[in-house]
Design an enzyme around this catalytic site. Sequence first.
Site, mmCIF file in Angstrom:
data_model
loop_
_atom_site.group_PDB
_atom_site.id
_atom_site.type_symbol
_atom_site.label_atom_id
_atom_site.label_comp_id
_atom_site.label_asym_id
_atom_site.label_seq_id
_atom_site.Cartn_x
_atom_site.Cartn_y
_atom_site.Cartn_z
ATOM 1 N N PHE A 18 0.861 -1.189 0.000
ATOM 2 C CA PHE A 18 0.000 0.000 0.000
ATOM 3 C C PHE A 18 0.889 1.228 0.000
ATOM 4 C CE2 PHE A 18 -2.362 3.540 1.693
ATOM 5 C CZ PHE A 18 -3.492 3.509 0.898
ATOM 6 N N ASP A 32 9.158 2.726 2.245
ATOM 7 C CA ASP A 32 7.961 3.515 2.527
ATOM 8 C C ASP A 32 7.677 3.374 4.020
ATOM 9 O OD1 ASP A 32 5.464 4.571 2.964
ATOM 10 O OD2 ASP A 32 4.581 3.772 1.119
ATOM 11 N N LYS A 51 2.255 10.850 7.452
ATOM 12 C CA LYS A 51 1.411 10.576 8.615
ATOM 13 C C LYS A 51 1.879 11.267 9.902
ATOM 14 C CE LYS A 51 -1.262 6.887 6.775
ATOM 15 N NZ LYS A 51 -0.920 5.760 5.932
#
Length: 399
Positions: free
Chosen positions: A141, A226, A255
Amino acid sequence: MPTNQDIVKKTEAFGAMNYLPLPVALTRGEGVWVWDVEGNRYMDMLSAYSALSHGHCHPRIIAALKAQADAITLTSRAFHNDQLCELYERIARLTGLPRVLPMNTGAEAVETAIKAVRKWGYDVKGVAPERAEIIACSGNFHGRTVTILAMSTDADYRRGFGPFGPGFRVVPYGEIEALEQAITPDTVAFLVEPIQGEAGIRVPPAGYLQQAARLCRERNVLLVTDEVQTGFGRTGKMFCAEHEGVTPDVVIMGKALGGGVLPVSAIAGTDEVMRVFTPGIHGSTFGGNPLAAAVGVTALDVLVDEKLADRARDEGDYLMQRLQQMGSPHVKEIRGKGLLVGIDLKPESGHARPFCERLMAEGILAKETHDSVIRLAPPLVITREDLDWAIERVARVLS
Ligand SMILES: *Cc1c(COP(=O)(O)O)cnc(C)c1O
């Protein structure tokens, strides 16, 4: 006063239906706790997929936000601002990588990394024009843009949104031989999550990232991690790759960098890679704005000052151990690192969603991921006392 149902109805009346939220409408948050419009209190065990690692409305971060809002909020990158260099310096120090490029959302940072490694491929490695290939992992993802969906293996994310561009190859996650075989002279980078969060907290075999790093070095391929979800202390280290002593060529972050307040993302990379960016070839109107930078700086300072990575390690170990000890008949596997924990349910126990609804009735907000996994990822500021409170309720729901 509106009820939760009033808010749900109004939201569904006017909004696109691209989410299926639990039927609770939050109106206030403080630390690990949130309150709905009817005054019910819940513990937030999702933390906005790690974006709330500092907890809700951390006083230092909110103070920095307010102070910067009164000074200057946006300059564009046509001018310098006095906050961005502070953010650069901190990210460089924490990542061990010398140069930083700021964006806003995680997906934009991933797109930026894709551009960086492709251009490195053409300018430095000498790949023929338009031939650069990036290797990604099954179950990945990396965000929701069309370019990123080209490497997704999730049919729900992709269906109906094509056509997708070329330039990506997918290998099974956690299998080093598959990576080795997939590398060609046109391969510019291997893009990998150190732990796959959205895929259900999938932890690769020990040594995987280290072997991948060695392989990439030998074959002149860039390693891109990531860490949008796993970064900034979530797994018990500042970055998850540190568990294997790996420093990538490029790290993608987002985030928690926004302190639970604003979208703040960035990539950091080696000089060789980051030098491919020259004035005018890439940018973002809001990327690196002083409000976001001031919030990011304070978010990183809080992370260090409050030793949130150490807390994630200690409280995460404790949580995993207590979950294992429950011996629940519904549980197939407990996995994760630090405070990124997945409870994988047995097929015969049905979907994770009803379990999350029962957790909500007990005062815990958690979200299923990929049907069978309950994700427990509370803010890293959680105390042992609050964790015990949660464990008691999780045990009730899983018994
Ligand atoms: C959330 C996430 C992204 C995308 O971030 P957005 O801010 O939602 O665009 C990318 N990679 C990983 C690993 C993520 O968890």
